[in-house]
Scaffold this motif. Structure first.
Motif, PDB file in Angstrom:
ATOM      1  N   ILE A 136     -15.862   0.367   5.839  1.00 33.82           N
ATOM      2  CA  ILE A 136     -15.291   1.193   4.929  1.00 33.82           C
ATOM      3  C   ILE A 136     -15.983   2.592   4.912  1.00 33.82           C
ATOM      4  O   ILE A 136     -15.540   3.525   4.808  1.00 33.82           O
ATOM      5  N   GLY A 137     -17.489   2.025   4.615  1.00 34.42           N
ATOM      6  CA  GLY A 137     -17.837   4.094   4.734  1.00 34.42           C
ATOM      7  C   GLY A 137     -18.884   4.162   4.120  1.00 34.42           C
ATOM      8  O   GLY A 137     -19.635   5.347   3.620  1.00 34.42           O
ATOM      9  N   SER A 138     -18.437   3.521   2.774  1.00 34.55           N
ATOM     10  CA  SER A 138     -19.434   3.726   1.069  1.00 34.55           C
ATOM     11  C   SER A 138     -19.746   1.933   1.239  1.00 34.55           C
ATOM     12  O   SER A 138     -19.611   1.026   1.066  1.00 34.55           O
ATOM     13  N   SER A 156      -8.632   2.806   1.260  1.00 35.71           N
ATOM     14  CA  SER A 156     -10.232   3.668   1.075  1.00 35.71           C
ATOM     15  C   SER A 156      -8.946   4.683   1.169  1.00 35.71           C
ATOM     16  O   SER A 156      -9.399   5.751   0.074  1.00 35.71           O
ATOM     17  N   GLU A 157      -9.207   5.164   2.039  1.00 39.61           N
ATOM     18  CA  GLU A 157      -8.622   6.822   2.264  1.00 39.61           C
ATOM     19  C   GLU A 157      -7.239   7.662   1.112  1.00 39.61           C
ATOM     20  O   GLU A 157      -7.196   8.575   1.454  1.00 39.61           O
ATOM     21  N   GLN A 158      -6.599   6.378   0.931  1.00 39.56           N
ATOM     22  CA  GLN A 158      -5.587   6.903   0.322  1.00 39.56           C
ATOM     23  C   GLN A 158      -6.161   7.043  -1.536  1.00 39.56           C
ATOM     24  O   GLN A 158      -5.443   6.818  -2.785  1.00 39.56           O
ATOM     25  N   GLY A 159      -7.389   6.333  -1.585  1.00 35.33           N
ATOM     26  CA  GLY A 159      -8.553   6.706  -3.100  1.00 35.33           C
ATOM     27  C   GLY A 159      -8.458   5.561  -3.523  1.00 35.33           C
ATOM     28  O   GLY A 159      -8.326   5.660  -4.535  1.00 35.33           O
ATOM     29  N   SER A 161       0.558  -1.180   0.187  1.00 37.59           N
ATOM     30  CA  SER A 161       0.155   0.143   0.113  1.00 37.59           C
ATOM     31  C   SER A 161       0.776   1.270   0.067  1.00 37.59           C
ATOM     32  O   SER A 161       0.487   2.652  -0.557  1.00 37.59           O
ATOM     33  N   ARG A 178      -9.507   0.142   5.113  1.00 34.89           N
ATOM     34  CA  ARG A 178      -9.442   1.248   5.217  1.00 34.89           C
ATOM     35  C   ARG A 178      -8.676   2.461   4.870  1.00 34.89           C
ATOM     36  O   ARG A 178      -9.068   3.503   4.106  1.00 34.89           O
ATOM     37  N   ARG A 179      -7.441   1.852   4.803  1.00 35.04           N
ATOM     38  CA  ARG A 179      -6.330   2.470   5.057  1.00 35.04           C
ATOM     39  C   ARG A 179      -6.087   3.091   3.582  1.00 35.04           C
ATOM     40  O   ARG A 179      -5.855   3.965   2.857  1.00 35.04           O
TER      41      ARG A 179
END
Length: 334
Positions: A238-240, A199-202, A169, A196-197
């Motif tokens: 993940i939030g989505s 996802s946070e980086q796109g 990652s 999640r991380r």
């Protein structure tokens, strides 16, 4: 190029010049005189030098008013005007520094050459039509092996979720490599924080079912449970809620697509190439990438294949770059 500009500094200097012509005495022009001008006049008197000749007060006042009426220009121009002012030397230096940093990053990760830059995503996702690489059926999510595009771009997708290598990652983030992942709950649940991380980086995290079963041999209700429960799980973790779904092993039937559509899935991307740390396997006889191709790989470690996740990413990026392609984010196109 435009004519001379007069900013705040130019206005002060012009006022001082007018005041100096008037004698720097303050009263001649009827207004305050800058302290630097008064100091200059005082110094001239102290040295015994002659005072500058006085001019009529009305003439001095008119000159001051003309200067004051001139439109002020900011010392630093905003937006495009600032860009136009920037010297070519500044632009060249900035680009050279960015290129140097990118090259150092590529070398640090062992790439053969710099990856081609990721293109800007389209304003809207391309329309899918029934053609090679796209299968359509009324009321069902499309199945896509190749995204319809003329751009020299391909897409890297990573399945399952067993290996959660932080170096992988980090490598993707530092190189700016976009990924789309498809995770199965039973493999990902030990550390959803890793995804999640990502996802946070796109990097999009998409649906690959709860238990990674061959859906084609299951009844509709069981298939729907496998897909919809993972939709719920990923939304919570993940939030989505994912828009994309990939069936395990690429196996599906009409029930699979109906079940996926009922859970909110909009497209089912499969693949044309599969990547390993030591090779690429191609579906077509020419053994080459084509615009819009989807590449499959997996979250696996050196215990299951000949290399690490960074080895895998290095192989993919080098192969893609050597064939003149850039990697883009699948979720921006489907």
């Amino acid at each position: 190029m435009a004519g001379p500009r007069r900013g705040r500094g130019g206005l002060v200097a012009a006022v001082c010049l007018v005041a100096a012509v008037a004698g720097c005495g303050g009263s001649a022009g009827g207004g305050a005189v800058p302290s630097t001008a008064r100091a200059g006049a005082s110094a001239a008197t102290d040295r015994g030098g002659p005072r500058p000749p006085a001019v009529p007060a009305a003439q001095a006042a008119q000159a001051v008013q003309a200067v004051a009426a001139a439109p002020a220009v900011p010392a630093v121009l905003p937006g495009p005007a600032r860009a136009e002012e920037e010297t070519s030397g500044e632009a060249v230096a900035r680009k050279a520094e960015a290129a140097r940093t990118a090259l150092e990053t590529a070398r640090r990760w062992g790439l053969a050459r710099l990856p081609l830059p990721v293109p800007q995503p389209p304003a809207g996702r391309p329309e899918l039509r029934a053609e090679q690489g796209v299968k359509l059926a009324d009321g069902l999510p499309p199945v896509v092996y190749r995204v319809p595009t003329e751009q020299p771009i391909v897409f890297l997708t990573v399945d399952d979720g067993a290996e959660k290598d932080p170096e992988f990652s980090r490598m993707a983030a530092e190189l700016g490599i976009p990924l789309s992942t498809f995770v199965a709950d039973y493999l990902a649940r030990s550390d959803y924080g890793y995804f999640r991380r990502l996802s946070e980086q796109g990097d999009a995290v998409n649906n690959h079912t709860i238990n990674h079963r061959n859906l084609k041999v299951l009844d509709y209700a069981t298939q729907r449970d496998e897909i919809c429960r993972q939709q719920d799980q990923l939304e919570g973790q993940i939030g989505s809620r994912p828009r994309l779904f990939r069936p395990p092993y690429g196996e599906y039937n009409e029930d699979t697509l109906r079940a996926a559509g009922s859970c909110g899935i909009e497209a089912v991307p499969l693949w044309n190439e599969e990547a390993f740390p030591d090779r690429m396997e191609y579906r077509y006889e020419d053994q080459r990438l084509h615009p819009g191709d989807i590449i499959l790989t997996h979250f696996r470690g050196a215990d299951l294949w000949p290399g690490t996740m960074p080895d895998l990413l290095r192989k993919v990026v080098d192969e893609v770059t050597a064939q003149g392609f850039a990697l883009a984010r699948l979720d921006d196109y489907l």
